[in-house]
Design an enzyme around this catalytic site. Structure first.
Site, PDB file in Angstrom:
ATOM      1  N   ARG A  79     -12.705  -3.663  -7.267  1.00 60.14           N
ATOM      2  CA  ARG A  79     -12.157  -4.158  -6.209  1.00 60.14           C
ATOM      3  C   ARG A  79     -14.231  -4.746  -5.435  1.00 60.14           C
ATOM      4  NH1 ARG A  79      -8.701  -1.702  -1.421  1.00 60.14           N
ATOM      5  NH2 ARG A  79     -10.438  -0.807  -1.018  1.00 60.14           N
ATOM      6  N   PHE A 132       0.873  -1.333   0.132  1.00 65.89           N
ATOM      7  CA  PHE A 132       0.121   0.010  -0.146  1.00 65.89           C
ATOM      8  C   PHE A 132       0.267   1.417   0.041  1.00 65.89           C
ATOM      9  CE2 PHE A 132      -2.790   2.985   1.944  1.00 65.89           C
ATOM     10  CZ  PHE A 132      -3.874   2.659   1.233  1.00 65.89           C
TER      11      PHE A 132
HETATM   12  C1  LIG Z   1      -6.558   1.700   4.767  1.00 62.83           C
HETATM   13  C2  LIG Z   1      -4.818   1.373   4.618  1.00 62.83           C
HETATM   14  C3  LIG Z   1      -3.847   1.998   5.280  1.00 62.83           C
HETATM   15  C4  LIG Z   1      -4.373   3.416   6.184  1.00 62.83           C
HETATM   16  O1  LIG Z   1      -3.222   4.103   6.275  1.00 62.83           O
HETATM   17  P1  LIG Z   1      -4.416   5.346   6.808  1.00 62.83           P
HETATM   18  O2  LIG Z   1      -3.133   5.997   7.375  1.00 62.83           O
HETATM   19  O3  LIG Z   1      -5.298   4.867   8.134  1.00 62.83           O
HETATM   20  O4  LIG Z   1      -4.365   5.549   6.535  1.00 62.83           O
HETATM   21  C5  LIG Z   1      -2.604   1.707   5.455  1.00 62.83           C
HETATM   22  N1  LIG Z   1      -1.971   0.331   4.904  1.00 62.83           N
HETATM   23  C6  LIG Z   1      -2.875   0.092   4.776  1.00 62.83           C
HETATM   24  C7  LIG Z   1      -2.232  -1.770   3.434  1.00 62.83           C
HETATM   25  C8  LIG Z   1      -4.714  -0.209   4.185  1.00 62.83           C
HETATM   26  O5  LIG Z   1      -4.665  -0.774   2.980  1.00 62.83           O
END
Ligand SMILES: *Cc1c(COP(=O)(O)O)cnc(C)c1O
Length: 416
Positions: A375, A130
């Site tokens: 998705r 991510f």
């Molecule tokens: C949704 C998600 C986040 C979210 O990060 P925030 O800082 O809380 O917005 C982080 N890592 C992954 C893998 C996610 O899917």
């Protein structure tokens, strides 16, 4: 003959009737005319959350004012909510704390973990991780330029990048695009074999895929509060630190509420025992109260039931879409094997963005992930099997009639 019979699947009616957690849906606010396949991006609203937040605002804040820090449990909320999350991720009471966004929590654990491996400068991750996870690692490297970040390419085994210089392996447990579940235990062991630590992002795992942090030997983990935990937009994230590290490690965003005695107001920082030192500043009381309330649903549901229903629903959706959309340009990109598939299913389609907009207009809400993924997230707490069938039929209809091929569906909005 209905679609389910021609595929020799059990009828949705029977599955919904026999579903042991079907009644949990009543605890959620699901708008009429909506099939909500986005519980993995923003979970639906548990009905009792609105009243709880109202009470916290009117009574605890409005009337109690600053006295509420003592007269209610505002002070202990980060740990209390953490204790509710702990059983979902294989942690014990007192091992999890809740606050701030996942990105910030990840920064804290990565920077803290680095101090446990002095003399090592490599962080191994995946290029398909991510993006926020990659950005946070890059930010840490900007402060510590000797750090080398190694990104495994798509499909490459990240353990091949581990060596004696590796300090950390930083991975997301369930891939946000494909839904592929990583083998936490095997990957953690591979990191440990070279003397590195394993850090896990559970954002697409907590509340949908059972996780065994302690049993798998993991070192640190963070996860998200607004996806499968239904804590609301921007809900705070959770942080877990293995007990063997929790009392030894210090994190760089050391703030006053992670101090052993915040109200002594000493100029020297002394970390609170164990996980509480991972708190930085004042907790998000309103958001934490919402998440605390949302977590109550787990008093009546077992994660094993959720996982079983999740597998049944994602498998059914895949079977139906592949049968009804054959030749219409959709390709499954999620694992076919349910044992390594998390709570969402992605299909590639050349015009994925427009197709998803057309579905949303019909009330079937999923999301689009660049470059071409449709998705669909399935939150078993409130999704019926009947809706799986309706969603698959809607997708087939959008593709067959090419109703997505209209100018209003191609204009990109800011949030996809
Ligand atoms: C949704 C998600 C986040 C979210 O990060 P925030 O800082 O809380 O917005 C982080 N890592 C992954 C893998 C996610 O899917």
């Amino acid at each position: 003959m209905g679609e389910s019979e021609s595929l020799s699947l059990p009828s949705a009616e029977v599955l919904d009737r026999d579903d042991p957690i079907a009644h949990i849906r009543q605890e959620f606010e699901i708008p009429n005319g909506v099939i909500y396949l986005d519980g993995n991006s923003l979970g639906a609203l548990p009905r009792s959350v609105a009243q709880r937040v109202h009470r916290v605002i009117e009574d605890e804040w409005g009337r109690g004012l600053i006295r509420s820090w003592n007269s209610t449990d505002w002070y202990e909320l980060p740990s209390r909510v953490g204790d509710r999350i702990a059983p979902l991720i294989g942690a014990r009471p007192g091992e999890v704390v809740v606050g701030d966004s996942t990105s910030i929590s990840l920064f804290r654990v990565v920077a803290a973990a680095l101090t446990l491996r002095p003399g090592r400068n490599v962080i191994v991750t995946e290029r398909s991780n991510f993006p926020t996870d990659l950005y946070i690692l890059e930010g840490i490297k900007r402060m510590q330029p000797e750090i080398e970040i190694r990104q495994a390419a798509e499909g490459e085994d990240p353990t091949h990048l581990l060596d004696e210089q590796t300090a950390l392996l930083v991975l997301t447990h369930v891939d946000y695009r494909t839904g592929h579940i990583r083998d936490m235990e095997a990957l953690t062991q591979a990191a440990h074999r070279v003397g590195a630590l394993a850090i896990w992002d559970l954002s697409h795992s907590t509340g949908i895929v059972p996780v065994s942090l302690n049993d798998s030997g993991a070192d640190f983990a963070v996860g998200c509060g607004y996806k499968y935990l239904n804590g609301g937009p921007g809900a705070p994230s959770h942080t877990w630190v293995a007990p063997k590290h929790a009392d030894r490690v210090e994190q760089p965003l050391a703030g006053w509420l992670g101090h052993r005695d915040p109200f002594a107001f000493t100029p020297e920082y002394v970390p609170a025992p164990r996980i509480r030192r991972f708190i930085t500043g004042t907790q998000q009381v309103l958001s934490l109260s919402a998440l605390d309330e949302a977590m109550k649903v787990w008093e009546h549901v077992e994660i094993a039931h959720v996982r079983a229903k999740s597998i049944a629903q994602t498998s059914r959706f895949i079977a139906m879409v592949e049968a009804q959309c054959a030749g219409l340009g959709v390709t499954l990109v999620s694992p076919r094997d349910p044992d390594v598939r998390g709570g969402h299913v992605s299909f590639a389609h050349e015009h994925g963005y427009a197709v998803m907009q057309a579905l949303i207009e019909r009330g079937v809400i999923g999301d689009f992930r660049a470059p071409n993924l449709l998705r669909f997230g399935f939150s078993p707490l409130y999704l019926r099997f009947e809706e799986i069938d309706q969603a698959a039929a809607a997708l087939a209809d959008v593709l067959r009639t090419r109703s997505w091929d209209a100018p209003r569906f191609t204009e990109r909005r800011r949030v996809t």
